[in-house]
Structures are given as structure tokens and as C-alpha cells.
Design a protein around this motif. Structure first.
Motif, PDB file in Angstrom:
ATOM      1  N   ALA A 113      10.331  -7.168   8.613  1.00 11.19           N
ATOM      2  CA  ALA A 113       8.948  -7.022   9.082  1.00 11.19           C
ATOM      3  C   ALA A 113       8.209  -8.356   9.022  1.00 11.19           C
ATOM      4  N   ARG A 114       8.453  -9.096   7.963  1.00 10.26           N
ATOM      5  CA  ARG A 114       7.807 -10.405   7.836  1.00 10.26           C
ATOM      6  C   ARG A 114       8.275 -11.364   8.928  1.00 10.26           C
TER       7      ARG A 114
ATOM      8  N   PHE B 232       4.457  -9.502  10.242  1.00  8.57           N
ATOM      9  CA  PHE B 232       3.673  -8.558   9.453  1.00  8.57           C
ATOM     10  C   PHE B 232       3.610  -8.968   7.986  1.00  8.57           C
ATOM     11  N   ASP B 233       2.429  -8.805   7.404  1.00 16.79           N
ATOM     12  CA  ASP B 233       2.215  -9.101   5.981  1.00 16.79           C
ATOM     13  C   ASP B 233       2.450  -7.827   5.193  1.00 16.79           C
TER      14      ASP B 233
ATOM     15  N   GLY C 250       3.232  -7.370  21.141  1.00 17.87           N
ATOM     16  CA  GLY C 250       2.437  -6.405  20.394  1.00 17.87           C
ATOM     17  C   GLY C 250       1.551  -7.072  19.354  1.00 17.87           C
ATOM     18  N   GLU C 251       0.405  -6.476  19.115  1.00 13.78           N
ATOM     19  CA  GLU C 251      -0.559  -7.062  18.189  1.00 13.78           C
ATOM     20  C   GLU C 251      -0.070  -6.972  16.746  1.00 13.78           C
ATOM     21  N   VAL C 252      -0.030  -8.117  16.080  1.00 15.86           N
ATOM     22  CA  VAL C 252       0.281  -8.157  14.652  1.00 15.86           C
ATOM     23  C   VAL C 252      -1.058  -8.171  13.935  1.00 15.86           C
ATOM     24  N   TYR C 253      -1.373  -7.067  13.252  1.00 19.93           N
ATOM     25  CA  TYR C 253      -2.749  -6.800  12.837  1.00 19.93           C
ATOM     26  C   TYR C 253      -3.007  -7.073  11.363  1.00 19.93           C
TER      27      TYR C 253
ATOM     28  N   MET D  98       0.826  -1.205   0.000  1.00 21.61           N
ATOM     29  CA  MET D  98       0.000   0.000   0.000  1.00 21.61           C
ATOM     30  C   MET D  98       0.864   1.261   0.000  1.00 21.61           C
ATOM     31  N   CYS D  99       1.852   1.303   0.902  1.00 21.13           N
ATOM     32  CA  CYS D  99       2.682   2.499   1.016  1.00 21.13           C
ATOM     33  C   CYS D  99       3.579   2.673  -0.199  1.00 21.13           C
TER      34      CYS D  99
END
Length: 205
Positions: free
Chosen positions: A145-146, A150-151, A191-194, A123-124
Motif C-alpha cells: 500500500a505504501r 498510501f500512508d 486514482g486519488e491517494v487521499y 486505525m483499522c
């Protein structure tokens, strides 16, 4: 979110955490080197984690030549309930409000660069050329990040070259270790991985 006026739909409000003003106490902060700019972005990400205001990502828009800070940004996804409030998106939105235009590359403006603690997600990455910035500086890599869950979405392997083809310079691995340490701290703190629909990446059919 609150409804205002005659619309039955809620307003969408972007508001940086209060601690950001405390971190940016100078009225006209300037960061001379690329490392100084990345170090500031990393501090944004770390403070975001330790203050419990969002995910382990920070970003900022600077004047490329002078290093003057135009706008900070942090990840606000969980607290805002909005999946698009990634640190880069927040920094871009704040920057565009500061200058009063959707185009940070307008002829009347200096060249701006986006400094982000992690390489952009899909997205970014898409938002970067539309924002008008003329440079992108990244700390941690996509795989970092993965590694904490994180996706980052589907991106072309030559994404950096695609930006450079559009006149946007790209620098990677700036203070990568410092940026990665915040990702790891977030994971260690639980921490929440959202990611949306986590675990449903493949069609079982």
C-alpha cells in the motif's frame, strides 16, 4: 449529510454502492476456503476502483467455520468525505448492524473473521480487537500500500502477534499478488491517494 430532528449537526450515513448488491446476488452466500473469501474481497476492491466509488481496498466479515458472508465492505473515503470509512471499518459497521450488537464476539454469536485485501492501517488495526472478530486474514502487505502512496500510519512491528495475544488469529499473504494488482491498477488509473497533509510527515524544526 442531512440534518434531522432537532439536532443542528448532520446525520452521518453509511451506504454501500449499489453494485455491491449485484455482486452479492445470492441471498445466503458461502465461501468455503480462505482463498475463496479473499478472492471475493479482492473482487470488491477491483469493482470499487472500476466503478469509481472509492479506493482500492475491500473487506468482508465471514462466519469463520462455515464461510457464510455476514457483511461486505469497500473503501468509501473520498465519496463520503469521511476519513474513517476504510473497507475494514465499513465491513465491521455493516456486520454489527446485521447482528444488532457492537460486539461480534458475543457468546451467542459464531466466531467471525475479517478478511481484508491489505494489512490494516493503524486505525483499522485498532478497530479489529474492539470489533469482536476472532480472526484477521490479509492479502497485500503494508509495504504494498505504501508503494503506491498510501500512508498506513505508525504500527508496532509485532502487530500481528499483538492480535494473536488477544485471541485473534492472523493469516497474511493470502492471494497477495491478486490484491496488489488492484493497488497497482488504481495507481495506474490516477486514482486519488487521499492521505491527510501528504508531504508533511516530518516536523521541519
Amino acid at each position: 449529510m442531512e440534518r434531522t430532528g432537532d439536532s443542528r449537526f448532520p446525520d452521518v450515513t453509511l451506504r454501500l454502492p449499489g453494485w455491491v448488491d449485484e455482486l452479492v446476488s445470492d441471498t445466503n452466500p458461502t465461501f468455503a476456503s480462505i482463498e475463496d473469501r479473499m478472492r471475493f474481497a479482492v473482487e470488491l476492491s477491483r469493482s470499487n476502483v472500476r466503478n469509481g466509488t472509492g479506493g482500492p481496498f475491500g473487506a468482508a466479515v465471514f462466519e469463520r467455520e462455515t464461510g457464510r458472508l455476514l457483511a461486505p465492505g469497500v473503501n468509501l473515503v473520498v465519496g463520503s468525505g469521511c476519513s474513517v470509512f476504510h473497507a475494514e471499518m465499513v465491513a465491521i459497521m455493516v456486520a454489527q448492524k446485521v447482528v444488532g450488537t457492537f460486539d461480534l464476539g458475543a457468546e451467542s454469536l459464531p466466531a467471525y473473521e475479517l478478511v481484508a485485501t491489505t494489512e490494516p492501517c493503524a486505525m483499522c488495526l485498532g478497530a479489529t480487537p474492539w470489533s469482536g472478530v476472532r480472526g484477521l486474514v490479509c492479502g497485500a502487505r503494508d509495504e504494498d500500500a505504501r508503494a503506491v502512496g498510501f500512508d498506513e500510519g505508525a504500527k508496532m512491528s509485532a502487530w500481528a502477534g499483538s492480535l494473536e495475544d488477544r485471541g485473534i488469529s492472523v493469516r497474511r499473504d493470502v492471494l497477495r499478488g491478486e490484491a496488489v494488482s488492484v493497488l497497482q491498477e488504481y495507481a495506474e488509473l490516477g486514482g486519488e491517494v487521499y492521505n491527510s497533509r501528504q508531504g508533511e510527515r516530518e516536523d521541519p524544526r
